[in-house]
Design an enzyme around this catalytic site. Structure first.
Site, mmCIF file in Angstrom:
data_model
loop_
_atom_site.group_PDB
_atom_site.id
_atom_site.type_symbol
_atom_site.label_atom_id
_atom_site.label_comp_id
_atom_site.label_asym_id
_atom_site.label_seq_id
_atom_site.Cartn_x
_atom_site.Cartn_y
_atom_site.Cartn_z
ATOM 1 N N HIS A 1 0.841 -1.204 0.000
ATOM 2 C CA HIS A 1 0.000 0.000 0.000
ATOM 3 C C HIS A 1 0.878 1.257 0.000
ATOM 4 O O HIS A 1 0.690 2.153 -0.823
ATOM 5 C CB HIS A 1 -0.922 -0.025 1.233
ATOM 6 C CG HIS A 1 -1.709 1.242 1.476
ATOM 7 N ND1 HIS A 1 -3.081 1.291 1.379
ATOM 8 C CD2 HIS A 1 -1.317 2.494 1.822
ATOM 9 C CE1 HIS A 1 -3.492 2.527 1.646
ATOM 10 N NE2 HIS A 1 -2.438 3.274 1.927
ATOM 11 N N GLU A 2 1.840 1.315 0.917
ATOM 12 C CA GLU A 2 2.669 2.525 1.032
ATOM 13 C C GLU A 2 3.509 2.735 -0.228
ATOM 14 O O GLU A 2 3.615 3.851 -0.730
ATOM 15 C CB GLU A 2 3.568 2.452 2.271
ATOM 16 C CG GLU A 2 2.815 2.323 3.602
ATOM 17 C CD GLU A 2 1.680 3.327 3.782
ATOM 18 O OE1 GLU A 2 1.716 4.398 3.152
ATOM 19 O OE2 GLU A 2 0.732 3.032 4.536
ATOM 20 N N HIS B 1 1.595 4.176 -3.050
ATOM 21 C CA HIS B 1 1.422 5.636 -3.025
ATOM 22 C C HIS B 1 2.487 6.303 -3.898
ATOM 23 O O HIS B 1 2.198 7.267 -4.618
ATOM 24 C CB HIS B 1 1.498 6.176 -1.593
ATOM 25 C CG HIS B 1 0.178 6.154 -0.882
ATOM 26 N ND1 HIS B 1 -0.935 6.818 -1.358
ATOM 27 C CD2 HIS B 1 -0.218 5.539 0.254
ATOM 28 C CE1 HIS B 1 -1.958 6.620 -0.533
ATOM 29 N NE2 HIS B 1 -1.552 5.838 0.455
ATOM 30 N N GLU C 1 -6.099 6.449 -1.846
ATOM 31 C CA GLU C 1 -6.129 5.437 -0.784
ATOM 32 C C GLU C 1 -6.699 4.120 -1.303
ATOM 33 O O GLU C 1 -6.223 3.040 -0.959
ATOM 34 C CB GLU C 1 -6.944 5.937 0.410
ATOM 35 C CG GLU C 1 -6.282 7.049 1.198
ATOM 36 C CD GLU C 1 -4.844 6.724 1.593
ATOM 37 O OE1 GLU C 1 -4.546 5.543 1.880
ATOM 38 O OE2 GLU C 1 -4.014 7.638 1.584
ATOM 39 N N HIS D 1 -9.833 7.862 3.913
ATOM 40 C CA HIS D 1 -9.774 6.410 4.062
ATOM 41 C C HIS D 1 -11.177 5.796 4.041
ATOM 42 O O HIS D 1 -11.406 4.781 3.393
ATOM 43 C CB HIS D 1 -9.030 6.030 5.344
ATOM 44 C CG HIS D 1 -7.553 6.277 5.253
ATOM 45 N ND1 HIS D 1 -6.975 7.450 5.667
ATOM 46 C CD2 HIS D 1 -6.552 5.519 4.769
ATOM 47 C CE1 HIS D 1 -5.667 7.392 5.445
ATOM 48 N NE2 HIS D 1 -5.379 6.235 4.902
HETATM 49 ZN ZN LIG Z 1 -2.492 5.311 2.228
#
Ligand SMILES: [Zn+2]
Ligand SMILES: [Ca+2]
Ligand SMILES: [Ca+2]
Length: 331
Positions: free
Chosen positions: A150-151, A154, A174, A241
């Site tokens: 996930h990170e 980004h 997100e 989120h």
């Molecule tokens: Zn995130």
């Protein structure tokens, strides 16, 4: 005529010159090998003062050297590799080339990550975040395959998409980070990939699952656009989120299929779903929201179905995609 031809030739020449020196936006043609640098923040606050892994703080482990045996550092090191493998295998993208940074510390262009990261007035803390300075930061107990992917995603979103920094666009950032995070988790062959944790987000963390793409309501997210649980209070950290819920649900429906909200979807399967969402991410116009997400997925599918022989996509897959979009009630 000659003049026009000369002008065209010049144009081609300058275009190819530009192409030779520019880094392709998608990184697809790059063959940069995996290069990682991982640092131990040792509960220092990251984000306010310059805190670059490899510069202000020396690395603990890197490709070709360093110290093994620190559980958190080793986990980060492993997840940087598994996420890189996902992007390489699925899209031919070198993550090191696309989101790596060279701090001129002798380690070259590398994906950088820090573990045991604190935030001002929050220590220890279990959140993870990607910094625009190109560094993945993990708080205590925030290392799992899906959250790490996930990170890093980004960084990918920043590099290949036109998604903006406010409103639904920020929520879609997100959402795509969750979706590719889970796609990477589902395909990395880790021992904990059991059917009961499929689509659960953070299932590998000490604190356990904290989002569920198949069932967003489980953690207070809406399954449908502006549906039950939708956050109308603005796109702060909480709002971005929460409102990612419908996109996660959509990814689940397109991939696995289900009957939801009066619509029955036959899933197109993981391999094709991964390609579809990647194509859609790159198709999204500037500052796209949920309406544009639906359009991008439908358009991406149509394009792929046109090249059925190489993509395996059928017109039927696009009908299923459209039905899933209807199920989550995108505008
Ligand atoms: Zn995130
Ligand atoms: Ca996994
Ligand atoms: Ca997961």
């Amino acid at each position: 005529m000659n003049k026009a031809r000369a002008a065209i030739t010049t144009l081609f020449l300058s275009t190819s010159l530009v192409a030779a020196f520019a880094v392709p936006a998608t990184g697809e043609t790059q063959a940069q090998p995996l290069n990682r640098v991982v640092c131990d923040a040792a509960q220092e606050s990251v984000g306010e003062v310059p805190w670059r892994c490899g510069v202000e703080v020396g690395p603990t482990r890197w490709d070709g050297g360093g110290r093994l045996g620190d559980t958190e550092v080793d986990k980060a090191y492993t997840f940087l590799a598994s996420t890189s493998r996902f992007y390489k295998d699925r899209f031919g993208v070198s993550l090191t080339e696309l989101i790596g940074v060279d701090h001129h510390d002798g380690r070259g262009k590398a994906i950088r990550a820090a573990v045991r990261v604190c935030r001002p007035n929050e220590c220890p803390q279990a959140d993870a975040f990607w910094e625009v300075e190109k560094q993945a930061n993990f708080g205590d107990g925030s290392l799992a395959d899906d959250l790490a992917a996930h990170e890093l995603t980004h960084g990918v979103i920043e590099a290949v998409s036109q998604l903006g920094r406010q409103g639904e666009s920020e929520s879609l950032r997100e959402a795509f980070a969750d979706i590719f995070g889970e796609f990477a988790d589902l395909t990395d062959g880790s021992a904990d990939d059991t059917p009961d944790v499929r689509w659960q987000f953070g299932d590998g963390l000490p604190g356990g699952t904290f989002r569920n793409l198949k069932n967003p309501e489980q953690f207070g997210q809406p399954s449908t656009y502006q549906g039950k649980g939708w956050w109308f209070g603005g796109y702060d950290y909480h709002g971005v989120h929460v409102n990612a819920g419908p996109a996660g649900k959509l990814a689940y429906l397109i991939t696995d299929g289900d009957t939801f909200n009066g619509q029955t979807v036959r899933g197109i399967g993981l391999s094709k779903a991964i390609q579809l969402w990647w194509a859609a991410l790159k198709l999204l116009p500037r500052d796209a929201g949920y309406r544009e997400l639906g359009n991008a997925l439908r358009d991406a599918c149509k394009e792929k179905a046109k090249q059925r022989r190489s993509t395996g996509f059928t017109a039927g897959d696009c009908v299923q995609t459209a039905t899933a979009i209807k199920a989550v009630q995108l505008p």
